[in-house]
Design an enzyme around this catalytic site. Structure first.
Site, short mmCIF file in Angstrom:
data_model
loop_
_atom_site.label_atom_id
_atom_site.label_comp_id
_atom_site.label_asym_id
_atom_site.label_seq_id
_atom_site.Cartn_x
_atom_site.Cartn_y
_atom_site.Cartn_z
CD GLU A 159 -23.91 -17.64 -17.28
OE1 GLU A 159 -22.87 -17.57 -17.70
OE2 GLU A 159 -24.92 -18.51 -17.64
CG ASN A 204 -29.21 -26.41 -16.46
OD1 ASN A 204 -29.18 -27.64 -16.05
ND2 ASN A 204 -28.55 -25.88 -17.04
CB ALA A 210 -37.29 -19.34 -30.10
N GLY A 211 -34.88 -18.65 -27.45
CA GLY A 211 -34.20 -17.67 -26.66
C GLY A 211 -32.72 -17.51 -26.94
CB ALA A 212 -29.74 -16.34 -24.78
CB ALA A 213 -29.88 -21.40 -24.89
CE LYS A 265 -23.04 -20.19 -15.42
NZ LYS A 265 -23.08 -21.17 -16.50
CG ASP A 289 -26.74 -18.12 -20.25
OD1 ASP A 289 -26.88 -19.00 -19.92
OD2 ASP A 289 -26.55 -17.01 -19.86
CG ASN A 327 -23.04 -22.74 -19.96
OD1 ASN A 327 -22.72 -23.10 -18.55
ND2 ASN A 327 -24.00 -21.92 -20.18
CE1 TYR A 378 -4.07 1.84 0.07
CE2 TYR A 378 -3.70 2.36 2.07
CZ TYR A 378 -4.21 2.82 0.88
OH TYR A 378 -5.14 3.65 0.91
N1 LIG Z 1 -27.39 -26.71 -20.16
C1 LIG Z 1 -26.93 -25.58 -20.61
O1 LIG Z 1 -25.77 -25.42 -20.67
C2 LIG Z 1 -27.70 -24.42 -20.52
C3 LIG Z 1 -28.97 -24.62 -20.45
N2 LIG Z 1 -30.08 -23.30 -20.52
C4 LIG Z 1 -31.07 -23.51 -20.53
O2 LIG Z 1 -31.90 -23.06 -21.44
C5 LIG Z 1 -33.12 -22.38 -21.18
C6 LIG Z 1 -33.41 -21.01 -21.89
O3 LIG Z 1 -32.32 -20.45 -21.50
P1 LIG Z 1 -32.19 -18.86 -22.16
O4 LIG Z 1 -32.13 -19.20 -23.58
O5 LIG Z 1 -31.01 -18.31 -21.60
O6 LIG Z 1 -33.24 -18.03 -21.90
P2 LIG Z 1 -34.22 -16.90 -22.57
O7 LIG Z 1 -35.18 -16.29 -21.88
O8 LIG Z 1 -33.35 -16.19 -23.68
O9 LIG Z 1 -34.99 -18.11 -23.64
C7 LIG Z 1 -36.04 -18.70 -23.21
C8 LIG Z 1 -36.95 -19.55 -24.43
O10 LIG Z 1 -37.45 -20.47 -23.95
C9 LIG Z 1 -38.84 -20.44 -24.47
N3 LIG Z 1 -39.72 -21.13 -23.57
C10 LIG Z 1 -40.01 -20.84 -22.13
N4 LIG Z 1 -40.89 -21.63 -21.60
C11 LIG Z 1 -41.56 -22.24 -22.77
C12 LIG Z 1 -42.65 -23.09 -22.81
N5 LIG Z 1 -43.37 -23.33 -21.84
N6 LIG Z 1 -42.98 -23.47 -23.87
C13 LIG Z 1 -42.29 -23.25 -25.18
N7 LIG Z 1 -41.17 -22.28 -24.91
C14 LIG Z 1 -40.89 -21.75 -23.92
C15 LIG Z 1 -39.00 -19.10 -24.54
O11 LIG Z 1 -40.16 -18.60 -25.40
P3 LIG Z 1 -40.81 -17.23 -25.85
O12 LIG Z 1 -39.59 -16.65 -26.81
O13 LIG Z 1 -42.01 -17.37 -26.65
O14 LIG Z 1 -40.78 -16.59 -24.39
C16 LIG Z 1 -37.69 -18.52 -24.99
O15 LIG Z 1 -37.56 -18.60 -26.41
C17 LIG Z 1 -33.12 -22.45 -19.44
O16 LIG Z 1 -34.06 -23.41 -18.92
C18 LIG Z 1 -31.78 -22.69 -19.25
O17 LIG Z 1 -31.39 -23.30 -18.04
C19 LIG Z 1 -29.29 -22.06 -21.07
C20 LIG Z 1 -28.05 -21.94 -21.12
C21 LIG Z 1 -26.91 -23.16 -20.87
C1 LIG Z 2 -26.18 -23.61 -17.59
C2 LIG Z 2 -26.51 -22.19 -17.58
O1 LIG Z 2 -25.89 -21.44 -17.85
C3 LIG Z 2 -28.06 -21.96 -17.45
O2 LIG Z 2 -28.88 -23.09 -17.41
O3 LIG Z 2 -28.48 -20.80 -17.72
MG LIG Z 3 -26.82 -19.30 -17.85
#
Ligand SMILES: NC(=O)C1=CN([C@@H]2O[C@H](COP(=O)(O)OP(=O)(O)OC[C@H]3O[C@@H](n4cnc5c(N)ncnc54)[C@H](OP(=O)(O)O)[C@@H]3O)[C@@H](O)[C@H]2O)C=CC1
Ligand SMILES: CC(=O)C(=O)O
Ligand SMILES: [Mg+2]
Length: 422
Positions: free
Chosen positions: A136, A286, A195-198, A94, A162, A318, A39
């Site tokens: 994340e 998850n 149809a989200g991030a992952a 993480k 993700d 991941n 320091y």
């Molecule tokens: N195993 C791994 O390494 C990882 C797993 N994941 C998992 O993937 C999932 C999504 O995460 P992420 O992409 O970050 O989140 P987002 O919020 O970006 O996307 C979620 C997506 O799931 C859809 N969804 C949610 N509920 C339903 C349902 N009941 N019926 C149909 N579609 C549905 C949503 O639809 P809509 O667009 O219509 O809202 C959306 O497109 C989480 O459960 C997460 O744990 C994520 C990252 C890593």
């Molecule tokens: C594993 C992870 O990053 C998730 O489920 O969002």
């Molecule tokens: Mg995640």
């Protein structure tokens, strides 16, 4: 999860001290002289050196081995938008994985931002503090805009785990699973729930690996994403099909592959029955997957099944990506994590699954054998060889693709997290 397991998880996080990470000292601090060096007055010397040449920050501070794990808590695992504070256990988690598997220090930053722009501005202003940024659990579609803006504004790797971490591991596992099933990625019919991030990132990478977009059906909460549907965002529109299919029931008929990145329990046993021979199911939500492996296996003994969890075989998560990808990127001081580095990680992961499994891994999973096949399509996170294989592949790709600011590390191959400083 049983009630006992839920309580054990709470106890694990609460005791003996709250949380899962702490900061440790790396220099002596016992004496007055130590303190004078650490320091005032000694600390003025590195300050002057960094002011003279910004690169000296890597020499005199922890920046080069420090990654920020940053979230707004808008898509915490599959639990939804529970806000920044509730995301903290995942972000600390993480950090645990960064340290445990790749020797990387981390800080978790939970941002309470009223808009994507506010999030971007907050992070951009403090980004130089770290060697890299792991975004994340930020929901789509905002995550795409946020990551793009931060990559443009920052001179350090910014990586939405993700999206890309998940996509890299999914692609590696999928190529192996299809190989085991005797199918070619170009020919398979893929159903992606979510149809989200992952989901968007995983499907983009599978298409880059050869999957046919004409045979890929993506669904969200409103069902199949098709060309005559109105009100879909640009990211979903990329995957809109010209089709009469409207529901998962329609889409799953004859599908070779189901990838779930959506929500718990969304795939039924009856739907699994309708899939093609040797179906591949990655139920990656998850903590509770789209279908429990035992349920899928009961109706389809020929299934190749993966989840995102540590307590079932074939963990497509991941965790197999981000620690080692950042390790390689930090060690060559890459300015970004580009497509070449991601593809290198896919191949390193995919290929490692084909090598004999070390005894330490068998011991950690309390099993007698693991070998490339239906129950082992991808390495486990405790496999120490990931540190060498994935990090070196990523570092090499960074050097070859021109984003490295340092040469390929002389202290590679890494055999242990204690070796990371060379
Ligand atoms: N195993 C791994 O390494 C990882 C797993 N994941 C998992 O993937 C999932 C999504 O995460 P992420 O992409 O970050 O989140 P987002 O919020 O970006 O996307 C979620 C997506 O799931 C859809 N969804 C949610 N509920 C339903 C349902 N009941 N019926 C149909 N579609 C549905 C949503 O639809 P809509 O667009 O219509 O809202 C959306 O497109 C989480 O459960 C997460 O744990 C994520 C990252 C890593
Ligand atoms: C594993 C992870 O990053 C998730 O489920 O969002
Ligand atoms: Mg995640």
């Amino acid at each position: 999860m049983t009630d006992a397991f839920k309580q054990a998880a709470l106890d694990y996080h609460a005791n003996p001290i709250p949380g899962k990470l702490s900061v440790e000292l790396t220099k002596p601090t016992a004496t007055g002289r130590d303190l004078a060096l650490a320091y005032s007055p000694g600390v003025a010397e590195p300050v002057r050196e960094i002011a003279r040449d910004g690169e000296n920050v890597y020499r005199y501070t922890g920046k080069g081995n420090l990654v920020a794990v940053i979230s707004d808590g808008s898509a915490i695992l599959g639990l939804g938008n529970l806000g920044p504070m509730a995301s903290k256990p995942v972000m600390e988690g993480k950090g645990v994985l960064f340290k445990r598997f790749a020797g990387i220090n981390s800080v978790d930053v939970e941002v309470n931002a009223e808009s994507p722009q506010a999030f971007i501005d907050t992070v951009a202003r403090i980004a130089d503090t770290w060697g890299g940024i792991n975004l994340e659990d930020i929901k789509a579609p905002e995550c795409f805009e946020i990551e793009k803006a931060l990559i443009e504004q920052c001179n350090i790797p910014v990586f939405h785990d993700d999206q890309h971490g998940t996509a890299i591991v999914t692609a590696a596992g999928m190529l192996n699973a299809l190989d085991i099933a005797g199918k070619s990625i170009e020919d398979v019919k893929i159903v992606c729930m979510g149809a989200g991030a992952a989901a968007i990132a995983c499907m983009r990478l599978l298409v880059a690996c050869g999957a046919s977009q004409d045979k890929l059906v993506m669904l969200d909460r409103r069902g199949v994403i098709h060309k005559s549907r109105e009100g879909i965002n640009a990211y979903k529109a990329e995957f809109a099909l010209d089709t009469d299919m409207r529901t998962l029931d329609d889409a799953i008929d004859g599908a070779d592959v189901f990838v779930g990145l959506s929500g718990p329990g969304l795939l039924s046993a009856d739907q699994v029955k309708k899939m093609a021979a040797d179906p591949v199911i990655f139920a990656c939500t998850n903590p509770d997957p789209e279908i429990h492996p035992a349920v899928a296996r009961e109706v389809r003994p020929d299934v190749i099944m993966a989840t995102g969890r540590s307590d079932f075989p074939n963990q497509v998560n991941n965790v197999l990506g981000f620690p080692f990808i950042f390790r390689g990127a930090l060690d060559v001081r890459a300015t970004r994590i580009n497509e070449a580095m991601k593809v290198a990680a896919v191949h390193a992961l995919k290929d490692l699954a084909r090598d004999p499994v070390p005894q330490e891994v068998l011991d950690a999973y309390e099993c007698d054998e693991m070998h490339f096949g239906r129950e082992y399509i991808i390495p486990t996170p405790v496999d120490i060889r990931l540190l060498d294989r994935v990090s070196s592949a990523v570092a090499q790709a960074a050097v070859e693709s021109g984003v490295a600011r340092k040469p390929y590390p002389a202290h590679y191959p890494l055999k242990n997290v204690n070796d990371v400083y060379g």
